[in-house]
Design a protein around this motif. Structure first.
Motif, PDB file in Angstrom:
ATOM      1  N   UNK A   4       0.855  -1.185   0.000  1.00 46.07           N
ATOM      2  CA  UNK A   4       0.000   0.000   0.000  1.00 46.07           C
ATOM      3  C   UNK A   4       0.894   1.239   0.000  1.00 46.07           C
ATOM      4  N   UNK A   5       0.698   2.075  -0.987  1.00 46.73           N
ATOM      5  CA  UNK A   5       1.411   3.350  -1.093  1.00 46.73           C
ATOM      6  C   UNK A   5       0.634   4.400  -0.303  1.00 46.73           C
ATOM      7  N   UNK A   6       1.137   4.762   0.860  1.00 42.22           N
ATOM      8  CA  UNK A   6       0.560   5.863   1.643  1.00 42.22           C
ATOM      9  C   UNK A   6       1.269   7.175   1.341  1.00 42.22           C
ATOM     10  N   UNK A   7       2.487   7.069   0.818  1.00 46.28           N
ATOM     11  CA  UNK A   7       3.290   8.267   0.563  1.00 46.28           C
ATOM     12  C   UNK A   7       2.600   9.195  -0.439  1.00 46.28           C
ATOM     13  N   UNK A   8       2.172   8.639  -1.559  1.00 46.91           N
ATOM     14  CA  UNK A   8       1.552   9.450  -2.607  1.00 46.91           C
ATOM     15  C   UNK A   8       0.259  10.113  -2.143  1.00 46.91           C
ATOM     16  N   UNK A  82       4.554 -16.625  -0.758  1.00 44.79           N
ATOM     17  CA  UNK A  82       4.020 -15.276  -0.613  1.00 44.79           C
ATOM     18  C   UNK A  82       3.836 -15.000   0.874  1.00 44.79           C
ATOM     19  N   UNK A  83       4.216 -13.831   1.298  1.00 46.67           N
ATOM     20  CA  UNK A  83       4.104 -13.470   2.709  1.00 46.67           C
ATOM     21  C   UNK A  83       2.762 -12.805   2.982  1.00 46.67           C
ATOM     22  N   UNK A  84       2.167 -13.122   4.139  1.00 50.87           N
ATOM     23  CA  UNK A  84       0.906 -12.486   4.511  1.00 50.87           C
ATOM     24  C   UNK A  84       1.161 -11.084   5.056  1.00 50.87           C
ATOM     25  N   UNK A  85       0.140 -10.265   5.022  1.00 46.11           N
ATOM     26  CA  UNK A  85       0.249  -8.946   5.625  1.00 46.11           C
ATOM     27  C   UNK A  85       0.291  -7.833   4.600  1.00 46.11           C
ATOM     28  N   UNK A  86       0.592  -6.648   5.104  1.00 43.56           N
ATOM     29  CA  UNK A  86       0.581  -5.437   4.290  1.00 43.56           C
ATOM     30  C   UNK A  86       1.872  -4.661   4.502  1.00 43.56           C
ATOM     31  N   UNK A  87       2.484  -4.263   3.406  1.00 40.22           N
ATOM     32  CA  UNK A  87       3.654  -3.398   3.425  1.00 40.22           C
ATOM     33  C   UNK A  87       3.166  -1.982   3.150  1.00 40.22           C
ATOM     34  N   UNK A  88       3.378  -1.092   4.108  1.00 37.52           N
ATOM     35  CA  UNK A  88       2.924   0.291   4.003  1.00 37.52           C
ATOM     36  C   UNK A  88       4.117   1.179   3.692  1.00 37.52           C
ATOM     37  N   UNK A  89       4.101   1.776   2.522  1.00 39.63           N
ATOM     38  CA  UNK A  89       5.170   2.673   2.096  1.00 39.63           C
ATOM     39  C   UNK A  89       4.702   4.090   2.411  1.00 39.63           C
ATOM     40  N   UNK A  90       5.386   4.733   3.333  1.00 39.08           N
ATOM     41  CA  UNK A  90       4.883   5.987   3.860  1.00 39.08           C
ATOM     42  C   UNK A  90       5.996   6.951   4.231  1.00 39.08           C
ATOM     43  N   UNK A  91       5.647   8.192   4.523  1.00 38.45           N
ATOM     44  CA  UNK A  91       6.663   9.124   4.998  1.00 38.45           C
ATOM     45  C   UNK A  91       7.250   8.642   6.329  1.00 38.45           C
ATOM     46  N   UNK A  92       8.495   8.980   6.567  1.00 40.56           N
ATOM     47  CA  UNK A  92       9.166   8.580   7.811  1.00 40.56           C
ATOM     48  C   UNK A  92       8.932   9.576   8.940  1.00 40.56           C
ATOM     49  N   UNK A  93       8.506  10.771   8.594  1.00 45.34           N
ATOM     50  CA  UNK A  93       8.363  11.865   9.561  1.00 45.34           C
ATOM     51  C   UNK A  93       9.699  12.156  10.240  1.00 45.34           C
ATOM     52  N   UNK A  94      10.786  11.685   9.606  1.00 40.20           N
ATOM     53  CA  UNK A  94      12.116  11.889  10.146  1.00 40.20           C
ATOM     54  C   UNK A  94      12.423  11.014  11.345  1.00 40.20           C
ATOM     55  N   UNK A 105      -3.554 -10.974  14.570  1.00 39.28           N
ATOM     56  CA  UNK A 105      -3.446 -11.877  13.443  1.00 39.28           C
ATOM     57  C   UNK A 105      -2.968 -11.241  12.156  1.00 39.28           C
ATOM     58  N   UNK A 106      -2.609  -9.979  12.191  1.00 38.89           N
ATOM     59  CA  UNK A 106      -2.198  -9.248  10.988  1.00 38.89           C
ATOM     60  C   UNK A 106      -0.785  -8.684  11.144  1.00 38.89           C
ATOM     61  N   UNK A 107      -0.049  -8.761  10.065  1.00 36.72           N
ATOM     62  CA  UNK A 107       1.249  -8.090  10.026  1.00 36.72           C
ATOM     63  C   UNK A 107       1.139  -6.828   9.189  1.00 36.72           C
TER      64      UNK A 107
END
Length: 161
Positions: A4-8, A82-94, A105-107
């Motif tokens: 999931x792209x949260x950055x954009x 395939x790995x379960x879960x969600x990869x969240x690509x987001x700002x680091x806020x530094x 039960x969720x990663x």
């Protein structure tokens, strides 16, 4: 693993008139609890993404958004599944580069793709590292001593194990 792209969308939210935690309603509601606990609101989104450091790392973030699917695919190929879960690509806020969080039960793997000291090669290595936590956690032998499957393990049990 779902990416999931949260950055954009966070970038797009600048100047949108959103306030407080409104970003985390609707499509991103599944992150509302995490956003509240980390105090990620529209003010912090605006502050970071408009900061000198946030602006300087936009190109790194954009470049990583382009290669992230291939990185995940390569890691999953190495692990043989395939790995379960969600990869969240987001700002680091530094503040953070990567974090793997298990709950209910969720990663969720969070990557701060504009972390001040990160470049794309570092983010690739970090992705592999964080995904290795997900792989390990879904090996039954890791949790056998608790006598129940991972899906039934509470966050507290997970952290104490």
């Amino acid at each position: 693993m779902k990416i999931v792209d949260l950055y954009t969308p966070m970038q797009a939210s600048l100047g949108s008139g959103l306030r407080g935690f409104e970003f985390f309603k609707g499509e991103f509601e599944f992150l509302a609890s995490l956003a509240h606990s980390w105090n990620i609101n529209q003010s912090s989104i605006q502050t970071w993404l408009s900061s000198k450091e946030g602006i300087q790392k936009q190109n790194t973030a954009q470049e990583f958004l382009n290669v992230a699917p291939a990185v995940v695919k390569k890691v999953e190929t190495l692990f043989g599944r395939e790995l379960p879960g969600t990869l969240l690509l987001m700002p680091s806020f530094g503040d953070f580069d990567g974090f793997a969080r298990y709950e209910l039960g969720e990663h969720h793997v969070l990557l701060g793709i504009d972390f001040p000291d990160a470049d794309v090669e570092y983010l690739k290595a970090l992705t592999a590292h964080e995904l290795s936590h997900v792989y390990r956690d879904h090996c039954e032998a890791v949790w056998a001593h608790l006598g129940k499957p991972l899906i039934e393990i509470t966050r507290s049990e997970y952290l104490d194990a």
